[in-house]
Design an enzyme around this catalytic site. Structure first.
Site, PDB file in Angstrom:
ATOM      1  N   PHE A  63       0.822  -1.215   0.000  1.00  0.00           N
ATOM      2  CA  PHE A  63       0.000   0.000   0.000  1.00  0.00           C
ATOM      3  C   PHE A  63       0.861   1.272   0.000  1.00  0.00           C
ATOM      4  O   PHE A  63       1.866   1.353   0.707  1.00  0.00           O
ATOM      5  CB  PHE A  63      -0.853   0.041   1.276  1.00  0.00           C
ATOM      6  CG  PHE A  63      -2.289  -0.414   1.098  1.00  0.00           C
ATOM      7  CD1 PHE A  63      -2.894  -0.449  -0.140  1.00  0.00           C
ATOM      8  CD2 PHE A  63      -3.043  -0.776   2.201  1.00  0.00           C
ATOM      9  CE1 PHE A  63      -4.212  -0.857  -0.286  1.00  0.00           C
ATOM     10  CE2 PHE A  63      -4.362  -1.182   2.078  1.00  0.00           C
ATOM     11  CZ  PHE A  63      -4.937  -1.224   0.819  1.00  0.00           C
ATOM     12  N   GLU A  64       0.420   2.277  -0.744  1.00  0.00           N
ATOM     13  CA  GLU A  64       1.007   3.624  -0.711  1.00  0.00           C
ATOM     14  C   GLU A  64       2.517   3.617  -0.914  1.00  0.00           C
ATOM     15  O   GLU A  64       3.251   4.403  -0.328  1.00  0.00           O
ATOM     16  CB  GLU A  64       0.644   4.322   0.613  1.00  0.00           C
ATOM     17  CG  GLU A  64      -0.853   4.534   0.776  1.00  0.00           C
ATOM     18  CD  GLU A  64      -1.220   5.178   2.090  1.00  0.00           C
ATOM     19  OE1 GLU A  64      -0.338   5.784   2.715  1.00  0.00           O
ATOM     20  OE2 GLU A  64      -2.385   5.077   2.496  1.00  0.00           O
ATOM     21  N   GLY A  65       2.972   2.727  -1.778  1.00  0.00           N
ATOM     22  CA  GLY A  65       4.396   2.595  -2.067  1.00  0.00           C
ATOM     23  C   GLY A  65       4.947   1.333  -1.423  1.00  0.00           C
ATOM     24  O   GLY A  65       4.977   1.223  -0.196  1.00  0.00           O
TER      25      GLY A  65
END
Length: 620
Positions: free
Chosen positions: A409-411
């Site tokens: 998630f998110e990178g």
């Protein structure tokens, strides 16, 4: 210009170029432990603390009375009445200002609410964090016009769900490949393209969409029910079975020009800056998972008896329980400190937030994996199966599945290490960037050499000695002072190692991702050690020696991990591993694949759904 060079240039244009506020983590990577930036941690006003505590208590009561996490796991859907009930508490507008209908609470209580919710129902925490951390509220708070804030933020605060749409079937962390377009047509933009893994996208009322406007990328607020938007399917995953994640197609979708966030071409900058504070949600949820694991490990370690002793008293299990408890305390410390730095607004937390995300997601997964191991066969069995045969339905395997996505998630962790590396070595690149740039001219290299000479003449001598070598340094931390001295000494060692790496590989350093990843992982451990010492020092006033005991054990464990990472900086098999990987990709070892059958369903590696009905639905 190569595709790699284009992607790198796009990333450089999007990142924040200036450091106008101090950064504890940035200085840590430069070998400069500025403890005063985090100790004492910024305090909140009494009124904000009171409102925050009241809100968290209200959320706890609501979860206990109205939310059945087992039902959400079983049915794969968060009931509409749960969403509306949380909206009634203000849970969709925790950090939205009161002037726009939100609660206007500090990040600290946003994170504590997510820690609580994440411990109980990770899918519900994901719904709320995706809405507020990367959905419409955060980018509008930072970059939106006053008109946009007044139009959209009250809707978000009331519970109209938002989603963030960047990823595409062939675009993950390489936005240079973005293919969704936004073409200006009078007083509107016309959007065309397909977005993948749109968390909340199936039920979202408002979307933040990244699209290409010419050669650059821009950000737009888009109504979820706009003509031409089709949610092609709702995706299913290993965990988080209650999240509403889909594939969203845009076909000639008209978006008013006034819905452009910021200016054309600022989309990636908006996305990256939003994530500086947006990433705080994941460390909070991870801390909640780890704290829950402590409770289960303690209760099970006392209840289960083998060979005449509680299993928690056997050393093989006791070491795992110690790891779980010490790490849980550290993850809470990391989450709290980073949130308080964000609330204080006196620090640039882009590196701290990224470190917190990277470290918390990696360590919480290890914690839950150890919990499953401690539980044995019961750890692998589902909660419903356990309950059906008369035992306590502990969802250990579900928590492990649910938390696995946090490392993506998110990178992903790998991308996070690259992003942190770029920020951590910014001072070096500022003075010596052209020196290690293989495309730089002779004149540029000469000028860079002069700048670098002046910078390193001042900087390198500062890495020789420091407070970490003084037996009395940080004495105010009592028994934890020795660990802070270790942090100070090691930060200087890491800075020297970074310099040696730049000297050795020069322009090729950016491709030494394993080396740089270890540098970042060491920095993450040092940041966590600092955070846990700061928290223990503060908590000991009310709790006595107990916080120091947890912090001391965590720091002892972290120091062993740091020692291993330091030794592997220069003694490793990286070159051999890379060469072997190339051989694998070239098909040199296909004989290894003999004797198996692949159960994968046939289809292209990268594709998009064709046809089908619109599965978008509205919360009723």
């Amino acid at each position: 210009m190569s595709e790699y060079a284009k992607a790198r240039e796009l990333g450089e244009q999007a990142r924040e170029q200036e450091w106008t506020r101090p950064s504890f983590a940035k200085q840590l990577f430069l070998g400069d432990l500025r403890l005063g930036l985090v100790h004492p941690a910024p305090a909140l006003p009494e009124e904000a603390t009171k409102r925050g505590e009241e809100f968290v208590r209200a959320v706890r009561r609501y979860l206990d009375a109205h939310v059945d996490p087992a039902r959400i796991e079983r049915e794969g859907v968060i009931p509409d009445d749960v969403v509306k009930g949380l909206a009634g508490l203000g849970a969709f507008g925790i950090t939205i200002g009161e002037e726009y209908g939100g609660l206007g609470l500090p990040y600290l209580y946003y994170c504590r609410a997510l820690m609580l919710i994440g411990s109980y129902c990770p899918a519900l925490a994901t719904l709320l964090s995706a809405h507020q951390s990367i959905g419409v509220p955060q980018p509008l708070k930072l970059f939106g016009s006053e008109e946009q804030k007044r139009e959209f933020l009250p809707r978000c605060a009331r519970g109209e769900i938002s989603a963030f749409l960047l990823t595409e079937p062939d675009v993950g962390s390489d936005p240079a490949r973005l293919s969704t377009t936004a073409v200006r047509d009078g007083d509107a933009y016309v959007l065309d393209g397909v977005k993948l893994w749109t968390t909340n996208g199936v039920v979202a009322d408002l979307l933040v969409v990244m699209a290409r406007t010419g050669k650059k990328i821009s950000a737009f607020v888009v109504e979820g029910d706009s003509p031409g938007i089709t949610v092609k399917r709702r995706n299913a995953f290993m965990g988080l079975r209650g999240i509403e994640n889909g594939v969203t197609e845009f076909s000639q979708v008209r978006v008013p020009a006034r819905n452009l966030i910021g200016r054309e071409g600022e989309g990636l900058k908006i996305a990256l800056t939003t994530l500086n504070t947006g990433r705080l949600s994941l460390p909070a949820s991870c801390a909640g998972h780890a704290k829950w694991a402590v409770k289960i490990a303690r209760e099970w370690g006392n209840a289960r008896v083998q060979w005449g002793r509680k299993v928690g008293e056997h050393e093989a299990v006791a070491t795992k329980i110690a790891f779980i408890a010490a790490t849980a305390y550290a993850l809470e410390a990391v989450s709290d400190l980073t949130a308080r730095l964000a609330d204080g607004e006196g620090s640039d937390i882009r590196i701290e937030a990224a470190l917190a995300k990277l470290y918390s997601t990696e360590m919480s997964y290890q914690v839950l994996d150890e919990l499953v191991q401690i539980r044995g066969g019961r750890g692998y069995e589902t909660a419903e199966s356990l309950a059906a045969r008369g035992e306590r339905g502990v969802p250990a395997e579900q928590m492990l599945r649910d938390t696995r996505i946090n490392r993506i998630f998110e990178g992903s962790s790998e991308i996070m290490r690259l992003l942190i590396t770029r920020e951590a070595v910014d001072a070096h690149l500022t003075v010596a960037g052209e020196l290690i740039n293989p495309d730089a001219s002779r004149q540029e290299r000469t000028q860079a050499l002069k700048r670098a000479g002046r910078f390193y003449a001042r900087w390198l001598p500062s890495l020789v000695t420091g407070a970490g070598q003084l037996p009395t340094a940080y004495a105010g931390f009592g028994p934890l002072a020795t660990h802070l001295r270790f942090v100070e000494r090691t930060s200087r060692k890491v800075a020297r190692s970074t310099f040696y790496g730049m000297s050795r590989w020069q322009g090729g350093l950016e491709h030494k991702q394993a080396f740089l990843g270890r540098i970042v992982d060491i920095g993450a451990e040092l940041f966590a050690m600092t955070a846990v010492c700061v928290k223990a020092d503060e908590d000991s006033g009310d709790l006595g020696r107990r916080p120091q005991e947890l912090a001391d054990t965590f720091c002892r464990q972290a120091r062993r991990r740091v020692d291993t990472l330091l030794s592997r900086l220069w003694d490793n098999s990286d070159d051999h591993d890379v060469r072997l990987a190339r051989y694998v990709l070239d098909g040199r070892y296909t004989f290894l694949e003999e004797g198996i059958l692949d159960p994968s369903i046939e289809g292209p590696w990268i594709g998009a759904p064709e046809g089908g009905e619109n599965v978008r639905r509205k919360i009723l």
